[in-house]
Every structure is written in structure tokens, then in C-alpha cells.
Enzyme design. Structure first.
Site, PDB file in Angstrom:
ATOM      1  N   ASN A 124       0.770  -1.424   0.090  1.00 36.14           N
ATOM      2  CA  ASN A 124      -0.033  -0.155  -0.178  1.00 36.14           C
ATOM      3  C   ASN A 124       0.837   1.319   0.056  1.00 36.14           C
ATOM      4  OD1 ASN A 124       0.956  -0.174   2.572  1.00 36.14           O
ATOM      5  ND2 ASN A 124      -1.074  -0.610   3.599  1.00 36.14           N
ATOM      6  N   ARG A 263       2.868   6.356  12.005  1.00 37.63           N
ATOM      7  CA  ARG A 263       2.247   5.792  13.007  1.00 37.63           C
ATOM      8  C   ARG A 263       2.032   7.087  13.994  1.00 37.63           C
ATOM      9  NH1 ARG A 263       0.799   2.293  10.401  1.00 37.63           N
ATOM     10  NH2 ARG A 263       1.304   0.198  10.465  1.00 37.63           N
ATOM     11  N   GLN A 292      -5.950   3.191  18.346  1.00 38.66           N
ATOM     12  CA  GLN A 292      -6.865   3.290  17.424  1.00 38.66           C
ATOM     13  C   GLN A 292      -7.992   1.900  17.721  1.00 38.66           C
ATOM     14  OE1 GLN A 292      -4.011   4.534  13.650  1.00 38.66           O
ATOM     15  NE2 GLN A 292      -4.971   2.681  13.506  1.00 38.66           N
TER      16      GLN A 292
HETATM   17  P1  NAD Z   1      10.197   0.897   4.483  1.00 41.25           P
HETATM   18  O1  NAD Z   1      10.831  -0.193   5.341  1.00 41.25           O
HETATM   19  O2  NAD Z   1      10.294   0.644   3.090  1.00 41.25           O
HETATM   20  O3  NAD Z   1      11.016   2.358   5.030  1.00 41.25           O
HETATM   21  C1  NAD Z   1      11.222   2.735   6.217  1.00 41.25           C
HETATM   22  C2  NAD Z   1      12.334   3.603   6.237  1.00 41.25           C
HETATM   23  O4  NAD Z   1      12.213   4.230   7.573  1.00 41.25           O
HETATM   24  C3  NAD Z   1      13.629   2.864   6.216  1.00 41.25           C
HETATM   25  O5  NAD Z   1      14.497   3.478   4.983  1.00 41.25           O
HETATM   26  C4  NAD Z   1      14.210   2.920   7.437  1.00 41.25           C
HETATM   27  O6  NAD Z   1      15.782   2.920   7.268  1.00 41.25           O
HETATM   28  C5  NAD Z   1      13.683   4.310   7.988  1.00 41.25           C
HETATM   29  N1  NAD Z   1      14.051   4.549   9.368  1.00 41.25           N
HETATM   30  C6  NAD Z   1      13.724   3.416  10.440  1.00 41.25           C
HETATM   31  N2  NAD Z   1      13.920   4.323  11.578  1.00 41.25           N
HETATM   32  C7  NAD Z   1      14.281   5.324  11.387  1.00 41.25           C
HETATM   33  C8  NAD Z   1      14.581   6.512  12.104  1.00 41.25           C
HETATM   34  N3  NAD Z   1      14.747   6.312  13.435  1.00 41.25           N
HETATM   35  N4  NAD Z   1      15.019   7.791  11.503  1.00 41.25           N
HETATM   36  C9  NAD Z   1      14.839   7.853  10.332  1.00 41.25           C
HETATM   37  N5  NAD Z   1      14.278   6.893   9.462  1.00 41.25           N
HETATM   38  C10 NAD Z   1      13.967   5.786   9.895  1.00 41.25           C
HETATM   39  O7  NAD Z   1       8.652   1.248   4.917  1.00 41.25           O
HETATM   40  P2  NAD Z   1       7.485   1.697   4.439  1.00 41.25           P
HETATM   41  O8  NAD Z   1       6.824   1.003   3.388  1.00 41.25           O
HETATM   42  O9  NAD Z   1       8.214   2.939   3.653  1.00 41.25           O
HETATM   43  O10 NAD Z   1       6.530   2.104   5.440  1.00 41.25           O
HETATM   44  C11 NAD Z   1       6.784   2.959   6.444  1.00 41.25           C
HETATM   45  C12 NAD Z   1       5.849   3.108   7.693  1.00 41.25           C
HETATM   46  O11 NAD Z   1       4.703   3.610   7.047  1.00 41.25           O
HETATM   47  C13 NAD Z   1       5.484   1.569   8.161  1.00 41.25           C
HETATM   48  O12 NAD Z   1       6.368   0.955   9.104  1.00 41.25           O
HETATM   49  C14 NAD Z   1       4.013   1.940   8.444  1.00 41.25           C
HETATM   50  O13 NAD Z   1       4.212   2.349   9.891  1.00 41.25           O
HETATM   51  C15 NAD Z   1       3.513   3.209   7.912  1.00 41.25           C
HETATM   52  N6  NAD Z   1       2.574   2.741   6.931  1.00 41.25           N
HETATM   53  C16 NAD Z   1       1.218   3.506   7.198  1.00 41.25           C
HETATM   54  C17 NAD Z   1       0.253   3.240   6.211  1.00 41.25           C
HETATM   55  C18 NAD Z   1      -1.277   3.876   6.400  1.00 41.25           C
HETATM   56  O14 NAD Z   1      -2.010   3.471   5.924  1.00 41.25           O
HETATM   57  N7  NAD Z   1      -1.224   4.909   7.055  1.00 41.25           N
HETATM   58  C19 NAD Z   1       0.308   2.181   5.371  1.00 41.25           C
HETATM   59  C20 NAD Z   1       1.537   1.743   5.304  1.00 41.25           C
HETATM   60  C21 NAD Z   1       2.709   1.890   6.074  1.00 41.25           C
END
Ligand code: NAD
Length: 367
Positions: A124, A263, A292
Site C-alpha cells: 500500500n 504511526r 486506534q
Molecule cells: P520501509 O521499510 O520501506 O521504509 C522505512 C524507512 O524508515 C527505512 O528507510 C528506514 O531506514 C527508515 N527508518 C527507520 N527508523 C528510522 C529512524 N529512526 N529515523 C529515520 N528513518 C528511519 O517502510 P515503508 O513501506 O516506507 O513504510 C513506512 C511506515 O509507514 C510503515 O512502517 C508503517 O508504519 C507506515 N504505513 C502506514 C500506512 C497507512 O495506512 N497510514 C500504510 C503503510 C505503511
């Protein structure tokens, strides 16, 4: 085999719209598939407390399916009770509702068989990136109060225009530049922003960074002090919980906009509400909440800036568009299929598993 799925209640909408796959009613499209193979599928939205279906069925479930949109919190305590659990599948992206350290402990040290935590990576990410772009525009252009004015029957252009800007020429930065953060910056390229920045301990490959002309800023305070718009796109883990707090907000540019679709608990809700009230932030928007469903009196439902505007909060739905639901429902089925047939899981979906502990670097830097 018992499969337990904690999903959100879809009500009338799910009865009328079968593509609402991620609901209790439509069961991720798994019912026939699992029952034909002789397995038991329990699906429920009841997830809180000892009497919940979640806790009642957990002890003998072999597979647990949960979703970030209605998180069944699998705590360290509950891991102790989940004696038969082998596989946790997140229908979507983001497995912070599962105590991942506890999963690692059970995986490596306690059980003879490993417990895996998998999510449908990438399912997503476009849906969320599009929502981020929309929210940035809603806030920067002061859209929400403009629309509310129209519904009220009023018409006072200056009341809206006094806080409406163009996105062109602004500095936009993402905390976390993985699948979603990168796609947000990609989608911003045609807006001719002054600069696109990112803060992440995992640097982008040089080619990916130069494609979108993104610059990494390694110090978080320095990063936020340079941004007109900050968008949060990192997972929730122990280093990101409360990352955007009162102290960090002091370092934001006065009147910046903050968007959080990652989050809720990454941003301190009371600090954000106070920053909005004082005008330190012009706007806050997103779809994620520290609890939530968010309680009716959650401060971020109604927090506003000094002009009575700047709130673009919605329920958690950016990653659960009908297109996304199809992708994550297919992904969950394929993960279960692999598990049942003993096939290798796709590496990108594994968060914890296979006696290796954390299989991803996205949930924190463990040195
Ligand atoms: P991803 O794993 O592709 O990317 C996450 C990035 O965050 C990575 O590059 C990682 O190195 C970085 N990261 C981790 N800790 C960090 C920190 N302390 N400081 C800076 N960067 C940091 O994940 P993604 O697919 O891009 O998704 C990210 C997040 O989005 C998910 O974990 C989820 O919580 C959230 N999400 C929300 C929804 C929604 O419906 N609102 C849907 C999907 C994902």
C-alpha cells in the site's frame, strides 16, 4: 490448523462492497481457500481484553493475521499464551502492533519451531504516498476551512487566503525515506519545490537520490529547521516512539506543516496540539493515531492553529484503498500458501523469522 484473523468491522459498506476485503465480513477472501484445505478460520474485530475473541482464540491459533488499521496488539505477555503460534502475518505494512523483540525471543530462544512475522511489503505504499501529497496540499493551501466555509453558506475569501500558500518554492522533507518516503519525494518533483530533503540512517543509493534531487540531512534538528513541510514515513519502533516531541518541535521553522501517515505514537499528540495552538505549526494532518480507534475526545481530532484551521486528520485509511486491499489480501494469501507448502517466503516480506531474528533494518538500528 487454526487461523485467527483480527480485522476491522465493515458493516453495511462491506456487505455492499465485496472489494472491502480487509474486513471481518469479507475475510481477506480467505474463507473458501482455507476451509477447502480443511483449516479453521476465525475472523473477528474483538481485540481488547481477556474476553476478546483475540485472546480467546490465540492460544491454539497457528497463524495470526492482524492489520494496522485495527491493530490486535500482540504483547510480550500474549506471546507467552500463544503456545501454538508459528506465523504472524500483517495484512498491510507496519508490524509495530506486534512486540517484535518478543517475537525474536520466541523465535530464537524459546520455541523449537520458529515464529515468523511477515508483512505484505510494498502493498500500500503508493496509496499512502498519494495520501501524503494530498494532505500536504490540503494544509499548505488551507483547503479544509475553505470547504467548511462553503458548507456553512459563508463567503469570505480573505479569511482563507491569509493562510494559503503555494507548494512551489517550499522545502519538503521526509523522516524515513524507504518505500513510502521515496515515493512521496518522487511525486513532489513536478511541484518545483525549493528542495527535497530526507532524514534516514539508511542513505538512498546515489542514483535514486540524484533521480529526484534529494539531499540527506543527518542531524534531525537541523533537518526539521530547514523544512517548510515535514512528512513522517518511518516505522514505529523504540527509537521513533515520541521522536517528534515538544523539544524537536521547537526546532521546526515557525509555521511549518507536519504530516504523519506513519504511526501516531511517533508524534507526541499533546506536543503537536500545543504547537498548533501556539502557531509554531500551521497545520497537522494524517491518518494515524496513538490509539486506534481514536477516542472521541482525542486532542488531535479538534486541535487547531490560532486561525481555527490547520487540521487535516482522518481515520486510518490511507493504506486501505480498494486497490491496496486487493494487493494486501493477495499478499496474505501468498504468504500462507508459502507457509503451508513449505516454500521460501519472499525476503522483502520477512520482518522477524527463521531463527535469524530481525530480517530487516527498517525497525531500528541494532548494533
Ligand atoms: P520501509 O521499510 O520501506 O521504509 C522505512 C524507512 O524508515 C527505512 O528507510 C528506514 O531506514 C527508515 N527508518 C527507520 N527508523 C528510522 C529512524 N529512526 N529515523 C529515520 N528513518 C528511519 O517502510 P515503508 O513501506 O516506507 O513504510 C513506512 C511506515 O509507514 C510503515 O512502517 C508503517 O508504519 C507506515 N504505513 C502506514 C500506512 C497507512 O495506512 N497510514 C500504510 C503503510 C505503511
Amino acid at each position: 490448523m487454526k487461523v485467527l484473523a483480527i480485522l476491522y468491522e465493515g458493516g453495511k459498506a462491506a456487505q455492499e462492497e465485496p472489494r472491502l476485503l480487509g474486513t471481518v465480513e469479507n475475510k481477506l477472501g480467505l474463507k473458501e481457500y482455507l476451509e477447502k484445505a480443511g483449516h479453521e478460520l476465525i475472523v473477528s474485530a474483538s481485540k481488547e481484553g481477556a474476553d476478546s475473541d483475540f485472546q480467546k482464540h490465540l492460544p491454539d491459533a497457528e497463524i495470526l493475521i492482524t492489520t494496522p488499521f485495527h491493530p490486535g496488539y500482540l504483547t510480550a505477555d500474549l506471546f507467552e499464551k500463544a503456545k501454538n503460534l508459528k506465523l504472524c502475518v500483517t495484512a498491510g505494512v507496519g508490524s509495530d502492533h506486534i512486540d517484535l523483540d518478543a517475537a525474536v525471543k520466541h523465535d530464537v530462544q524459546v520455541r523449537p519451531m520458529s515464529i515468523g512475522v511477515l508483512e505484505v511489503s510494498g502493498s500500500n505504499v503508493v496509496s499512502v504516498a498519494e495520501h501524503v501529497i494530498m494532505t500536504i496540499l490540503l494544509l499548505v493551501r488551507n483547503f479544509v476551512p475553505a470547504h467548511e466555509m462553503i458548507e456553512r453558506g459563508d463567503w469570505q475569501v480573505s479569511d482563507i487566503a491569509r493562510a494559503a500558500f503555494d507548494l512551489e518554492g517550499k522545502v519538503v522533507g521526509t523522516i524515513g525515506c524507504g518505500r513510502i518516503g521515496y515515493r512521496v519525494l518522487q511525486r513532489l518533483a513536478p511541484f518545483d519545490c525549493k528542495e527535497l530533503l530526507y532524514y534516514d540512517y539508511a542513505p538512498l543509493p546515489a542514483e535514486a537520490a540524484s533521480k529526484i534531487n534529494a539531499r540527506c540531512v543527518q542531524d534531525l534538528k537541523e533537518f526539521v529547521s530547514q523544512c517548510d513541510v515535514v512528512t513522517v514515513n518511518c516505522p514505529l519502533h523504540k527509537d521513533t516512539k515520541g521522536l517528534v516531541d515538544a523539544e524537536l518541535l521547537k526546532h521546526f521553522k515557525k509555521g511549518a506543516w507536519l504530516i504523519n501517515t506513519a504511526r501516531g505514537a511517533i508524534c507526541d499528540k499533546d506536543a503537536v496540539a500545543a504547537a498548533l495552538k501556539s502557531g509554531q505549526l500551521s497545520g497537522y494532518g494524517g491518518d494515524v493515531w496513538n490509539v486506534q480507534p481514536a477516542p472521541k475526545d482525542h486532542v488531535l481530532r479538534t486541535a487547531k492553529n490560532p486561525l481555527g484551521a490547520g487540521n487535516a486528520m482522518v481515520p486510518h485509511y490511507s493504506g486501505t484503498t480498494l486497490d491496496a486491499q486487493k494487493r494486501y489480501a493477495d499478499g496474505v494469501k501468498s504468504i500462507i500458501d508459502n507457509y503451508m507448502s513449505g516454500k521460501q517466503q519472499e525476503a522483502q516480506n520477512i520482518i522477524v523469522g527463521g531463527k535469524i531474528g530481525y530480517a530487516t533494518k527498517a525497525y531500528g538500528q541494532r548494533k
